[in-house]
Design a protein around this motif. Structure first.
Motif, PDB file in Angstrom:
ATOM      1  N   ARG A   1      13.247  -2.312 -31.717  1.00 17.83           N
ATOM      2  CA  ARG A   1      14.693  -2.191 -31.547  1.00 17.83           C
ATOM      3  C   ARG A   1      15.338  -3.567 -31.359  1.00 17.83           C
ATOM      4  O   ARG A   1      16.344  -3.891 -31.992  1.00 17.83           O
ATOM      5  CB  ARG A   1      15.006  -1.291 -30.357  1.00 17.83           C
ATOM      6  N   VAL A   2      14.736  -4.384 -30.495  1.00 23.35           N
ATOM      7  CA  VAL A   2      15.279  -5.729 -30.268  1.00 23.35           C
ATOM      8  C   VAL A   2      15.124  -6.585 -31.517  1.00 23.35           C
ATOM      9  O   VAL A   2      16.033  -7.337 -31.887  1.00 23.35           O
ATOM     10  CB  VAL A   2      14.599  -6.383 -29.046  1.00 23.35           C
ATOM     11  N   ARG A   3      13.999  -6.464 -32.192  1.00 25.26           N
ATOM     12  CA  ARG A   3      13.806  -7.213 -33.435  1.00 25.26           C
ATOM     13  C   ARG A   3      14.899  -6.825 -34.447  1.00 25.26           C
ATOM     14  O   ARG A   3      15.490  -7.682 -35.101  1.00 25.26           O
ATOM     15  CB  ARG A   3      12.432  -6.926 -34.026  1.00 25.26           C
ATOM     16  N   GLY A   4      15.156  -5.529 -34.555  1.00 26.39           N
ATOM     17  CA  GLY A   4      16.182  -5.068 -35.479  1.00 26.39           C
ATOM     18  C   GLY A   4      17.555  -5.618 -35.135  1.00 26.39           C
ATOM     19  O   GLY A   4      18.328  -6.011 -36.021  1.00 26.39           O
ATOM     20  N   GLN A   5      17.882  -5.684 -33.836  1.00 27.54           N
ATOM     21  CA  GLN A   5      19.157  -6.250 -33.405  1.00 27.54           C
ATOM     22  C   GLN A   5      19.243  -7.733 -33.765  1.00 27.54           C
ATOM     23  O   GLN A   5      20.281  -8.208 -34.238  1.00 27.54           O
ATOM     24  CB  GLN A   5      19.334  -6.056 -31.898  1.00 27.54           C
ATOM     25  N   MET A   6      18.154  -8.463 -33.533  1.00 30.37           N
ATOM     26  CA  MET A   6      18.157  -9.885 -33.850  1.00 30.37           C
ATOM     27  C   MET A   6      18.271 -10.115 -35.350  1.00 30.37           C
ATOM     28  O   MET A   6      19.016 -10.997 -35.800  1.00 30.37           O
ATOM     29  CB  MET A   6      16.892 -10.551 -33.288  1.00 30.37           C
TER      30      MET A   6
ATOM     31  N   GLN B   1       6.060  -7.329 -14.759  1.00 32.69           N
ATOM     32  CA  GLN B   1       5.419  -6.221 -15.477  1.00 32.69           C
ATOM     33  C   GLN B   1       6.278  -5.678 -16.621  1.00 32.69           C
ATOM     34  O   GLN B   1       6.467  -4.464 -16.737  1.00 32.69           O
ATOM     35  CB  GLN B   1       5.124  -5.084 -14.499  1.00 32.69           C
ATOM     36  N   PRO B   2       6.804  -6.538 -17.475  1.00 32.39           N
ATOM     37  CA  PRO B   2       7.534  -5.996 -18.630  1.00 32.39           C
ATOM     38  C   PRO B   2       6.575  -5.220 -19.519  1.00 32.39           C
ATOM     39  O   PRO B   2       5.417  -5.604 -19.697  1.00 32.39           O
ATOM     40  CB  PRO B   2       8.062  -7.248 -19.328  1.00 32.39           C
ATOM     41  N   ARG B   3       7.058  -4.126 -20.087  1.00 35.36           N
ATOM     42  CA  ARG B   3       6.162  -3.234 -20.824  1.00 35.36           C
ATOM     43  C   ARG B   3       5.907  -3.696 -22.261  1.00 35.36           C
ATOM     44  O   ARG B   3       4.834  -3.454 -22.817  1.00 35.36           O
ATOM     45  CB  ARG B   3       6.763  -1.824 -20.857  1.00 35.36           C
ATOM     46  N   PHE B   4       6.900  -4.300 -22.880  1.00 36.75           N
ATOM     47  CA  PHE B   4       6.791  -4.666 -24.294  1.00 36.75           C
ATOM     48  C   PHE B   4       6.343  -3.470 -25.128  1.00 36.75           C
ATOM     49  O   PHE B   4       5.426  -3.557 -25.949  1.00 36.75           O
ATOM     50  CB  PHE B   4       5.832  -5.845 -24.495  1.00 36.75           C
ATOM     51  N   ASP B   5       6.976  -2.348 -24.889  1.00 39.51           N
ATOM     52  CA  ASP B   5       6.660  -1.161 -25.685  1.00 39.51           C
ATOM     53  C   ASP B   5       7.007  -1.417 -27.152  1.00 39.51           C
ATOM     54  O   ASP B   5       8.032  -2.037 -27.459  1.00 39.51           O
ATOM     55  CB  ASP B   5       7.453   0.043 -25.185  1.00 39.51           C
ATOM     56  N   PRO B   6       6.174  -0.913 -28.079  1.00 39.28           N
ATOM     57  CA  PRO B   6       6.439  -1.154 -29.507  1.00 39.28           C
ATOM     58  C   PRO B   6       7.831  -0.719 -29.937  1.00 39.28           C
ATOM     59  O   PRO B   6       8.492  -1.418 -30.709  1.00 39.28           O
ATOM     60  CB  PRO B   6       5.347  -0.341 -30.200  1.00 39.28           C
ATOM     61  N   ALA B   7       8.312   0.405 -29.438  1.00 34.27           N
ATOM     62  CA  ALA B   7       9.647   0.878 -29.837  1.00 34.27           C
ATOM     63  C   ALA B   7      10.724  -0.105 -29.377  1.00 34.27           C
ATOM     64  O   ALA B   7      11.691  -0.374 -30.108  1.00 34.27           O
ATOM     65  CB  ALA B   7       9.905   2.266 -29.267  1.00 34.27           C
ATOM     66  N   ALA B   8      10.568  -0.621 -28.160  1.00 36.66           N
ATOM     67  CA  ALA B   8      11.556  -1.582 -27.650  1.00 36.66           C
ATOM     68  C   ALA B   8      11.504  -2.882 -28.447  1.00 36.66           C
ATOM     69  O   ALA B   8      12.549  -3.474 -28.775  1.00 36.66           O
ATOM     70  CB  ALA B   8      11.302  -1.852 -26.170  1.00 36.66           C
ATOM     71  N   ILE B   9      10.305  -3.330 -28.774  1.00 36.77           N
ATOM     72  CA  ILE B   9      10.175  -4.555 -29.568  1.00 36.77           C
ATOM     73  C   ILE B   9      10.876  -4.392 -30.915  1.00 36.77           C
ATOM     74  O   ILE B   9      11.632  -5.272 -31.344  1.00 36.77           O
ATOM     75  CB  ILE B   9       8.687  -4.923 -29.765  1.00 36.77           C
TER      76      ILE B   9
ATOM     77  N   GLU C   1      13.914  -4.199 -20.955  1.00 39.32           N
ATOM     78  CA  GLU C   1      13.734  -3.059 -21.856  1.00 39.32           C
ATOM     79  C   GLU C   1      12.475  -2.287 -21.465  1.00 39.32           C
ATOM     80  O   GLU C   1      11.603  -2.014 -22.287  1.00 39.32           O
ATOM     81  CB  GLU C   1      13.636  -3.540 -23.305  1.00 39.32           C
ATOM     82  N   GLY C   2      12.418  -1.947 -20.188  1.00 35.98           N
ATOM     83  CA  GLY C   2      11.260  -1.219 -19.689  1.00 35.98           C
ATOM     84  C   GLY C   2      10.326  -2.141 -18.919  1.00 35.98           C
ATOM     85  O   GLY C   2       9.975  -3.222 -19.390  1.00 35.98           O
TER      86      GLY C   2
ATOM     87  N   GLU D   1      10.048   3.351 -18.665  1.00 31.35           N
ATOM     88  CA  GLU D   1      10.385   3.008 -20.038  1.00 31.35           C
ATOM     89  C   GLU D   1      11.817   2.493 -20.090  1.00 31.35           C
ATOM     90  O   GLU D   1      12.544   2.519 -19.103  1.00 31.35           O
ATOM     91  CB  GLU D   1      10.208   4.238 -20.939  1.00 31.35           C
ATOM     92  N   SER D   2      12.234   2.031 -21.257  1.00 35.16           N
ATOM     93  CA  SER D   2      13.518   1.340 -21.370  1.00 35.16           C
ATOM     94  C   SER D   2      14.687   2.162 -20.844  1.00 35.16           C
ATOM     95  O   SER D   2      15.467   1.699 -20.005  1.00 35.16           O
ATOM     96  CB  SER D   2      13.785   0.953 -22.831  1.00 35.16           C
ATOM     97  N   ASP D   3      14.832   3.397 -21.299  1.00 37.75           N
ATOM     98  CA  ASP D   3      15.970   4.212 -20.866  1.00 37.75           C
ATOM     99  C   ASP D   3      15.934   4.455 -19.362  1.00 37.75           C
ATOM    100  O   ASP D   3      16.963   4.387 -18.685  1.00 37.75           O
ATOM    101  CB  ASP D   3      15.979   5.550 -21.606  1.00 37.75           C
TER     102      ASP D   3
END
Length: 435
Positions: free
Chosen positions: A141-146, A131-139, A77-78, A83-85
């Motif tokens: 989004r994944v948290r929401g999916q989980m 070098q994963p970014r762990f961008d807040p938006a990606a976190i 996810e980035g 970035e992720s996209d």
């Protein structure tokens, strides 16, 4: 794809058991000391990589179950400058398949690419790992999916039965915690938790790699250093204490207003690394692992119509092993179903399988083995799992011979160690009326 000795020979002769295996694997070690098991096959212009790092969900920080699974879902996810996209667009534009997963004892993944895009694929893999970014938006989004998945599962009898089963089987142990986490634990995971977990688990000294396809040894050695060479040595792993299944003889109910109870049951097992694993594997095929031919399928479904499906499997973790089973039946027939299952376990433990049952099990297990090697990706995953278990590069060639050599004495010994006195830990999610 090259398969050696793919033609089956007389299955009733242990000496002539076919080694339904991929072409002989060779070890390739990169300049930076990263080793891969390599099967070169130029037939199709594809390369498949599989890799696994020691340390999985059992390493989740206290109160943060689900962290390793979240980490695995965020690696693509980035990464690096993308970035992720943008990262996903890079993969899609070159038809590169990259995925990650996490289990109780390991976190790993796989890569499949056309040879023409191998350089780009290895570069993107290197970024995702180091070098994963762990961008807040990606976190988020994944948290929401989980969290959405966890909420959906709150009324899933299969999930509820399995979670309660493992909590009772391994109380106060990492294996008793849900690897997907809970709503509370997933909600509490922070970016700092993920960064620290990544630094601890992603270690170039604790990675097992397998590569299959149109890549020679020299090119693979260079790819290994590109993909994994920028990783550090990782941090110390928490000790996961050896344990055995708890709660044998107990029958527990997860109350759920459904007309059918979902049942999970289990008893002791042996690990894949144990010398008795192969006899236990054959025994399990006779008991419940043999789909339509197993005793439980015949007795529970075919003769009595108690359930649509029933089966057992061997579960092998680093620090424990079990024989694990499943079925589902009407609430009013749960006790009858469990009686049939325990009677068959007792009969198999006391009398063993017939000679014909044993031979048919061995014939099937040796004859079907090649089906697990019909794609480059399957071969890579098989090899990396064998490397992770420390079974040796020649295991695939030896495996069918080991199965063909199993005797009734071996089966009886395995039955004593696994099925034992027949006591089971049982969890039923539903409203059984008679247990």
């Amino acid at each position: 794809m090259t398969l050696a000795d793919a033609t089956l020979v007389a299955p009733r002769s242990a000496a002539l058991a076919a080694a339904a295996s991929p072409a002989k694997a060779n070890a390739v070690v990169s300049a930076r000391g990263i080793e891969a098991w390599h099967v070169e096959s130029p037939v199709v212009p594809l390369i498949a990589l599989a890799f696994t790092f020691e340390g999985g969900a059992a390493q989740d920080p206290a109160g943060k179950s689900g962290a390793t699974q979240m980490l695995a879902r965020l690696l693509d996810e980035g990464a690096g400058p993308h970035e992720s996209d943008a990262f996903q667009e890079q993969l899609a534009a070159r038809a590169i398949e990259l995925s990650f997963h996490a289990g109780p004892d390991a976190i790993g993944g796989s890569l499949k690419t056309l040879v023409a895009h191998a350089d780009e694929a290895i570069g993107l893999l290197a970024l995702a790992l180091a070098q994963p970014r762990f961008d807040p938006a990606a976190i988020e989004r994944v948290r929401g999916q989980m969290l959405a998945g966890l909420r959906y599962q709150q009324n899933d009898p299969g999930v509820l039965a399995s979670r309660r089963f493992f909590a009772e089987a391994y109380p106060d142990h990492p294996y008793g915690r849900p690897s997907a986490g809970t709503i509370e634990s997933v909600s509490s995971i922070t970016r700092d938790d993920l960064v620290a977990l990544h630094a601890r688990l992603m270690s170039r000294t604790r990675v097992k790699v397998a590569a299959v396809g149109a890549i020679d040894a020299d090119a693979l050695a260079r790819a290994l250093d590109r993909a994994f060479g920028d990783l550090g040595e990782g941090g110390p792993l928490a000790v996961v204490p050896e344990t055995r299944l708890a709660g044998l003889g107990r029958r527990l109910v997860v109350d759920l207003d459904v007309p059918q109870s979902v049942i999970r049951f289990g008893t002791h097992g042996v690990a894949w690394r144990d010398p008795d694993f192969i006899p236990a594997y054959v025994l399990n095929h006779v008991l419940g692992g043999g789909a339509f031919t197993s005793r439980l399928f015949q007795e529970v479904r075919e003769k009595r119509g108690l359930a649509y499906s029933v089966g057992t499997s061997l579960v092998s973790h680093r620090a424990s092993a079990m024989t694990w089973g499943y079925t589902a039946t009407k609430n009013e027939r749960v006790a009858e179903c469990l009686t049939v299952i325990q009677d068959e376990i007792a009969r198999l433990t006391g009398d063993g399988p017939s000679d014909d049952e044993l031979q048919k099990a061995k014939d099937y297990l040796t004859g079907s083995y090649a089906l697990g090697f019909d794609t480059s990706t399957k071969i890579a995953h098989q090899l990396v799992q064998i490397a992770f278990e420390g079974l040796g590069m020649d295991y695939i060639a030896r495996r069918n011979g080991l199965i063909a050599a199993v005797t009734q004495d071996d089966i009886r010994r395995a039955a004593r160690r696994t099925l034992g006195d027949g006591r089971l830990l049982v969890v039923a999610a539903g409203r059984p009326t008679d247990i």
